[in-house]
Scaffold this motif. Sequence first.
Motif, PDB file in Angstrom:
ATOM      1  N   UNK A  58      -1.794  -2.705  -1.965  1.00  0.00           N
ATOM      2  CA  UNK A  58      -0.751  -2.447  -2.954  1.00  0.00           C
ATOM      3  C   UNK A  58       0.389  -1.634  -2.346  1.00  0.00           C
ATOM      4  N   UNK A  59       0.049  -0.653  -1.524  1.00  0.00           N
ATOM      5  CA  UNK A  59       1.077   0.143  -0.845  1.00  0.00           C
ATOM      6  C   UNK A  59       1.923  -0.722   0.075  1.00  0.00           C
ATOM      7  N   UNK A  60       1.271  -1.624   0.811  1.00  0.00           N
ATOM      8  CA  UNK A  60       1.996  -2.496   1.732  1.00  0.00           C
ATOM      9  C   UNK A  60       2.903  -3.467   0.991  1.00  0.00           C
ATOM     10  N   UNK A  61       2.446  -3.924  -0.178  1.00  0.00           N
ATOM     11  CA  UNK A  61       3.212  -4.914  -0.937  1.00  0.00           C
ATOM     12  C   UNK A  61       4.372  -4.307  -1.704  1.00  0.00           C
ATOM     13  N   UNK A  62       4.292  -3.010  -2.009  1.00  0.00           N
ATOM     14  CA  UNK A  62       5.299  -2.374  -2.847  1.00  0.00           C
ATOM     15  C   UNK A  62       5.724  -1.036  -2.254  1.00  0.00           C
ATOM     16  N   UNK A  63       6.832  -1.003  -1.527  1.00  0.00           N
ATOM     17  CA  UNK A  63       7.303   0.258  -0.934  1.00  0.00           C
ATOM     18  C   UNK A  63       7.666   1.323  -1.963  1.00  0.00           C
ATOM     19  N   UNK A  64       7.814   0.923  -3.225  1.00  0.00           N
ATOM     20  CA  UNK A  64       8.135   1.888  -4.277  1.00  0.00           C
ATOM     21  C   UNK A  64       6.923   2.492  -4.945  1.00  0.00           C
ATOM     22  N   UNK A  65       5.744   2.001  -4.591  1.00  0.00           N
ATOM     23  CA  UNK A  65       4.512   2.508  -5.200  1.00  0.00           C
ATOM     24  C   UNK A  65       4.182   3.898  -4.666  1.00  0.00           C
ATOM     25  N   UNK A  66       3.825   4.819  -5.556  1.00  0.00           N
ATOM     26  CA  UNK A  66       3.374   6.144  -5.130  1.00  0.00           C
ATOM     27  C   UNK A  66       1.902   6.311  -5.485  1.00  0.00           C
ATOM     28  N   UNK A  67       1.182   7.014  -4.621  1.00  0.00           N
ATOM     29  CA  UNK A  67      -0.236   7.291  -4.840  1.00  0.00           C
ATOM     30  C   UNK A  67      -0.449   8.791  -4.763  1.00  0.00           C
ATOM     31  N   UNK A  68      -1.172   9.336  -5.731  1.00  0.00           N
ATOM     32  CA  UNK A  68      -1.490  10.764  -5.767  1.00  0.00           C
ATOM     33  C   UNK A  68      -3.007  10.906  -5.793  1.00  0.00           C
ATOM     34  N   UNK A  84       3.185   3.815   5.311  1.00  0.00           N
ATOM     35  CA  UNK A  84       3.253   4.138   3.880  1.00  0.00           C
ATOM     36  C   UNK A  84       2.988   5.617   3.616  1.00  0.00           C
ATOM     37  N   UNK A  85       2.977   6.426   4.676  1.00  0.00           N
ATOM     38  CA  UNK A  85       2.612   7.841   4.530  1.00  0.00           C
ATOM     39  C   UNK A  85       3.488   8.556   3.512  1.00  0.00           C
ATOM     40  N   UNK A  86       4.758   8.196   3.451  1.00  0.00           N
ATOM     41  CA  UNK A  86       5.670   8.856   2.520  1.00  0.00           C
ATOM     42  C   UNK A  86       5.425   8.503   1.066  1.00  0.00           C
TER      43      UNK A  86
END
Length: 218
Positions: A58-68, A84-86
């Motif tokens: 999901x992170x790779x597919x969507x650069x706007x996705x944030x994970x907490x 995707x570290x950021x």
Amino acid sequence: MLLTKYTHACVRIENEGRALVLDPGTFSETDLALAGADAVLITHEHADHIDQDAVLAALAANPGLSVHAPAVVADALRAAAPRAAGQVHAAAAGDAFTAAGFAIRCFGGQHALIHAAVPVVANVGYLVDDAVYHPGDSLIVPPGVQVDTLLVPVHAPWSKVAEVVDFVVSVRAPRAFQIHDALLNEAGLGFTEAHIARIGAQHGTDFRHLAPGESVEV
């Protein structure tokens, strides 16, 4: 807000075109839950709460996705996907932040004790928009908060029915729905939920079962 329950501990909350997913684990329909999501909250590192491969995809597919997620989970995701570290952020009890336009407050700090021989890991409970509380694998009552919708971990290797009922009674949310239910068969789930519903009602909580994929306005 629209809340959709997936198998086990995963829920998706949507509001005004924004989507927030909590605990997309390996027991859950992660492809459905994560589709088009804007943010993901992870309570702790156990696989039934995070399907790492699905979250990385999901992170790779969507650069706007944030994970907490707790620091150990955030570090593992960053190591697996440096580009995707950021997009990945550490969360801990006491934190407050905004994810996908939802106001998030963090509670707890550690997973409930399974056994003295099993190491205790970090666990963060999330309160979304001061309304929906997902405790992860803990029965931490958020202090000084009137929860509107409580997500109840109804069964786990670390809990018993009395503790779950006391948790519901202590939070006193007007409504509650089950999570963490994949380890019970239909008979066991019915038995456990009947106690929660009956005693919870005596203290002002309307507890209702949600089937996987079922949605409800909260």
